[in-house]
Design an enzyme around this catalytic site. Structure first.
Site, short mmCIF file in Angstrom:
data_model
loop_
_atom_site.label_atom_id
_atom_site.label_comp_id
_atom_site.label_asym_id
_atom_site.label_seq_id
_atom_site.Cartn_x
_atom_site.Cartn_y
_atom_site.Cartn_z
CB ALA A 62 -2.31 31.96 -15.06
N GLY A 101 1.80 34.85 -18.30
CA GLY A 101 2.35 33.65 -18.91
C GLY A 101 2.29 33.67 -20.43
CD GLU A 104 6.35 34.47 -17.13
OE1 GLU A 104 7.27 34.57 -16.31
OE2 GLU A 104 5.25 33.93 -16.85
CD GLU A 124 2.77 37.72 -14.32
OE1 GLU A 124 2.85 36.81 -15.15
OE2 GLU A 124 3.15 38.89 -14.57
#
Length: 450
Positions: A62, A101, A104, A124
């Site tokens: 992120a 992310g 992901e 995270e």
């Protein structure tokens, strides 16, 4: 198209490239660019699409500059759904790190290739959060519940070879040839008639999973990260991936994410994250300052603090010469260091071989002459200015030119100590916090002439 994401066509392959230096973070314009480019790629006549990044890394997570601010559209799910719903194979080409992310995003691609130096992970948990865009639901479908719990609840990085063996990465390609390797892989799977492998539809590794895996993981996390909520929430989400439908698991993941996001623990852990980053930046130090190589260190004093400082460097793989004035005190200090390592080994955090390796990096001595070849010497004796000045006078005689002379004092005047040397510009305060081999905080005190 976004300025940070581009779409090109190379014959039968379309390529979506992210270029958002320095780490290709998922800023709002990157999310928008991914959606726009994959929407365009969905309508062309190519047979496959490659997702790749310019610069030193794949999408590394992120955009931390957006933390704590009102969210900017589009929501992350928009580009992820666009990628996953493509009617042609999408291949993620990974170099550097695919974290948070970034991983992901790669898990929404139908296939993943990577260079041998690449690493992937979902870290995270270190921010008091959990992967909130399907990471807890997709990763177990690829590598199984046990491995997914380990990766997500600890936030550990997975090297390319391990990721390849586990199924996160489908193929390894040569360093420096990532794009061509990804194209070759894409053309190969198309020619073989491979189906679109949507991770969300995989069920084999999340079916019939032994519930004891999660009970054991909870017990381990409760002991290792006592009081922390995020590891337990991560485990609960992986368990949900094994007991609920994908859609229900995603809803559960969103619920758990929001609860952690709104909790003070997450705020505190994020504060620590940003504070540690800020601590590494010295406001008045030029960016082009030349760093000194520290390949060997001397520590004076084998007491609790000196032994801990020696362990700190041994843990980092840096050889240490540990000096004391008395053999009995030196032997006692080494004994404490060994018992600390052996106690850690009993907890399963070190192997016996690692204990011996780290002890082997510590050389004991009673002779100042054994400090002539080190790059940094840290004095860690009791708080007496006369004793410290005497030690620094001796160090000034034996230490090589360019060696950093540091005092661990917490209260005494660094300038007064530096004044007894002919090199006050090389004297600095390094105030370690006890136990030095555990506490991350180090106060660096510059003298007037440092």
């Amino acid at each position: 198209m976004s300025q940070s994401v581009s779409y090109t066509v190379d014959g039968d392959i379309s390529v979506v490239t992210v270029n958002n230096p320095p780490v290709n973070a998922l800023s709002h314009h990157v999310r928008q660019g991914l959606y726009d480019c994959f929407t365009a790629a969905a309508g062309d006549d190519t047979v496959a699409t490659i997702l790749i990044c310019d610069g030193r890394t794949f999408i590394a997570g992120a955009d931390i500059t957006e933390f704590g601010k009102p969210p900017k559209p589009p929501h992350f799910s928009l580009p992820l759904n666009a990628i996953e719903s493509m009617s042609k194979p999408v291949v993620a080409a990974i170099h550097g790190t695919a974290l948070g992310g970034g991983l992901e995003t790669a898990l929404c691609c139908h296939y993943r290739v990577g260079v041998p130096s690449a690493k992937v992970g979902l870290p995270e948990v270190h921010l008091g959060l959990l992967p909130g865009a399907g990471g807890t639901q997709r990763l177990p479908r690829l590598i199984g519940a046990r491995a997914a719990v380990e990766a997500i609840a600890t936030g550990s990085h997975i090297d390319a070879a391990t990721a390849h063996a586990a199924g996160v990465i489908d193929a390894l390609v040569d360093e420096g040839d990532l794009l061509e390797g990804a194209k070759t892989f894409a053309r190969k799977i198309v020619s073989e008639g491979a189906t679109l492998r949507k991770v969300r539809d995989m069920k084999e590794k999340v079916t019939g999973v032994d519930p004891a895996i999660f009970e054991t993981a909870r017990a381990t996390a409760t002991k290792a990260r006592r009081g922390f909520k995020a590891p337990l929430s991560c485990i609960a989400c992986v368990e949900a991936a094994c007991t609920l439908s994908f859609e229900e698991g995603m809803a559960f993941e969103r619920q758990m994410f929001q609860e952690l996001h709104d909790d003070i623990q997450s705020s505190a852990q994020q504060h620590i994250f940003f504070a540690e980053r800020a601590a590494s930046k010295v406001d008045d130090m030029p960016n082009d300052v030349e760093l000194l190589d520290i390949t060997r260190v001397g520590v004076i004093g084998a007491g609790t603090m000196g032994g801990g400082i020696a362990m700190n460097f041994a843990n980092a793989g840096i050889p240490v010469t540990l000096l004391e004035m008395n053999q009995e005190v030196l032997d006692k200090g080494l004994g404490v260091v060994r018992s600390n390592y052996e106690r850690t080994a009993k907890k399963g955090r070190l192997s016996d071989a690692q204990v011996e390796e780290r002890m082997g990096l510590i050389t004991a001595t009673l002779n100042y002459e054994d400090l002539t070849d080190v790059d940094m010497i840290i004095e860690a004796v009791y708080e007496n200015i006369d004793v410290k000045k005497e030690i620094f006078g001796k160090l000034d005689e034996v230490a090589r030119a360019g060696c950093i002379l540091a005092t661990n004092t917490s209260t005494l005047d660094v300038d007064e100590i530096a004044a007894v040397t002919r090199r006050p510009e090389m004297v600095i305060g390094t105030h370690f916090f006890s136990p030095a081999n555990v506490m991350k905080l180090l106060e660096i005190v510059r003298g007037e002439k440092t």
